[in-house]
Design an enzyme around this catalytic site. Structure first.
Site, PDB file in Angstrom:
ATOM      1  N   CYS A  68     -29.960 -27.443  53.296  1.00  0.00           N
ATOM      2  CA  CYS A  68     -31.161 -28.090  53.840  1.00  0.00           C
ATOM      3  C   CYS A  68     -31.153 -28.193  55.356  1.00  0.00           C
ATOM      4  O   CYS A  68     -32.187 -28.004  56.007  1.00  0.00           O
ATOM      5  CB  CYS A  68     -31.346 -29.479  53.215  1.00  0.00           C
ATOM      6  SG  CYS A  68     -30.125 -30.722  53.733  1.00  0.00           S
ATOM      7  N   HIS A 107     -30.013 -35.564  53.508  1.00  0.00           N
ATOM      8  CA  HIS A 107     -30.950 -34.459  53.259  1.00  0.00           C
ATOM      9  C   HIS A 107     -31.991 -34.424  54.375  1.00  0.00           C
ATOM     10  O   HIS A 107     -32.511 -35.465  54.784  1.00  0.00           O
ATOM     11  CB  HIS A 107     -31.636 -34.635  51.905  1.00  0.00           C
ATOM     12  CG  HIS A 107     -32.554 -33.511  51.530  1.00  0.00           C
ATOM     13  ND1 HIS A 107     -32.129 -32.206  51.410  1.00  0.00           N
ATOM     14  CD2 HIS A 107     -33.891 -33.479  51.280  1.00  0.00           C
ATOM     15  CE1 HIS A 107     -33.151 -31.433  51.082  1.00  0.00           C
ATOM     16  NE2 HIS A 107     -34.234 -32.184  51.010  1.00  0.00           N
ATOM     17  N   ASP A 122     -40.329 -29.057  52.187  1.00  0.00           N
ATOM     18  CA  ASP A 122     -38.882 -29.050  51.983  1.00  0.00           C
ATOM     19  C   ASP A 122     -38.464 -27.691  51.463  1.00  0.00           C
ATOM     20  O   ASP A 122     -38.672 -27.369  50.293  1.00  0.00           O
ATOM     21  CB  ASP A 122     -38.485 -30.157  51.002  1.00  0.00           C
ATOM     22  CG  ASP A 122     -36.977 -30.252  50.812  1.00  0.00           C
ATOM     23  OD1 ASP A 122     -36.233 -29.498  51.480  1.00  0.00           O
ATOM     24  OD2 ASP A 122     -36.539 -31.102  50.008  1.00  0.00           O
TER      25      ASP A 122
END
Length: 292
Positions: A68, A107, A122
């Site tokens: 991420c 995250h 995302d």
């Protein structure tokens, strides 16, 4: 760094000047279907760096993927370069063993504002919880996509991201016939929580190191390479390749798993994920925590 080189990397040839939701969605979908979610570097004896130049070199020039903090950091630069109003946000991933959200921010995700309306983007969660379209930041609204029904819920300034569990039909290497598997309760799977406080990439550096070195880190215990396809996703965890096809029959997903040899792992990485590693990969999967 060159935006045209990035577009070539993800095979995007569409419009770039129209700063609308349609263009944002198109670039985003090209990215998640071209750039894997993966942590292979740390299982090749290398350190994952999250500064923008290193991420760009790894993903764009060396045709790799990332987790991420790499994928979404690159997308942050891409959307800003295109002219979108984009900011970094921090999230806390849900931990099933503890039945709670992690205490530390672990995250990275994005907020993009178009014509006064906020969307969450995302590109760095991967596997079954990877959204395929930017999601409108609105509380309590079911937002159906091909991977399933996603939902944001806001409570006292904290936002929660969930996905509705899905029915599956599994096929193993030793199975002749598929067997239907239904979750005990078709309820929401908790994914992560977040706030709308803008973040900087510097705030993620300690966690980026922690996830690569902590003995209890899921990423230390699993080598992962996941890529979205036009019909589902494929993921290599350790020596197991799993291919999922969404809505194979009605609202039931087809899940097929195959166990590979060391030699087949390298071949699959090249053929399925277009990844050629500079150093020898040591596959691993010692955690019992499911990523589906």
């Amino acid at each position: 760094m060159n935006i045209e080189e990035y577009f070539a990397r993800i095979s995007y040839k569409g419009p770039q000047e129209c700063l609308d939701l349609e263009t944002l969605t198109a670039v985003f979908q090209h990215h998640i279907r071209s750039v894997p979610f993966e942590n292979l570097s740390m299982h090749c004896g290398e350190t994952i760096q999250i500064d923008l130049e290193s991420v760009y070199d790894k993903i764009v020039k060396r045709n790799r993927g990332g987790w991420c903090m790499e994928n979404n950091h690159l997308l942050f630069w891409v959307f800003q370069t295109m002219g979108y109003d984009t900011s970094l946000l921090g999230a806390y991933v849900y931990s099933p063993p503890q039945d709670t959200y992690e205490k530390d921010m672990n995250h990275l995700l994005l907020k993009v504002v178009i014509d006064g309306k906020a969307y969450i983007v995302d590109g760095g969660f991967g596997i079954a919880y990877q959204m395929w379209q930017p999601m409108e930041l609105v509380s309590g609204k079911d937002q159906p996509q091909t991977p399933g029904i996603f939902r944001f819920t806001e409570d006292n300034g904290v936002w929660y991201f969930d996905k509705m569990k899905r029915k599956q039909c599994t096929v193993g290497t030793d199975n002749i016939f598929p067997s239907s598997v239904t979750p005990e309760n078709i309820t929401c799977k908790k994914v992560f929580s977040f706030t709308l406080q803008p973040r900087t990439i510097e705030e993620f550096r300690p966690m980026n190191l922690h996830l690569q070195t902590a003995p209890d880190s899921l990423f230390v215990k699993k080598s992962i390479c996941s890529l979205q396809t036009t019909s589902g996703f494929q993921v290599l965890i350790g020596w197991t390749l799993t291919e999922t096809t969404y809505n194979y029959k009605g609202h039931v997903d087809l899940v097929k798993s195959t166990t590979l040899t060391d030699e087949e792992v390298e071949k699959i990485l090249q053929e399925r994920f277009n990844i050629r590693l500079d150093k020898k990969l040591v596959p691993i999967n010692t955690s019992l925590i499911s990523m589906f």
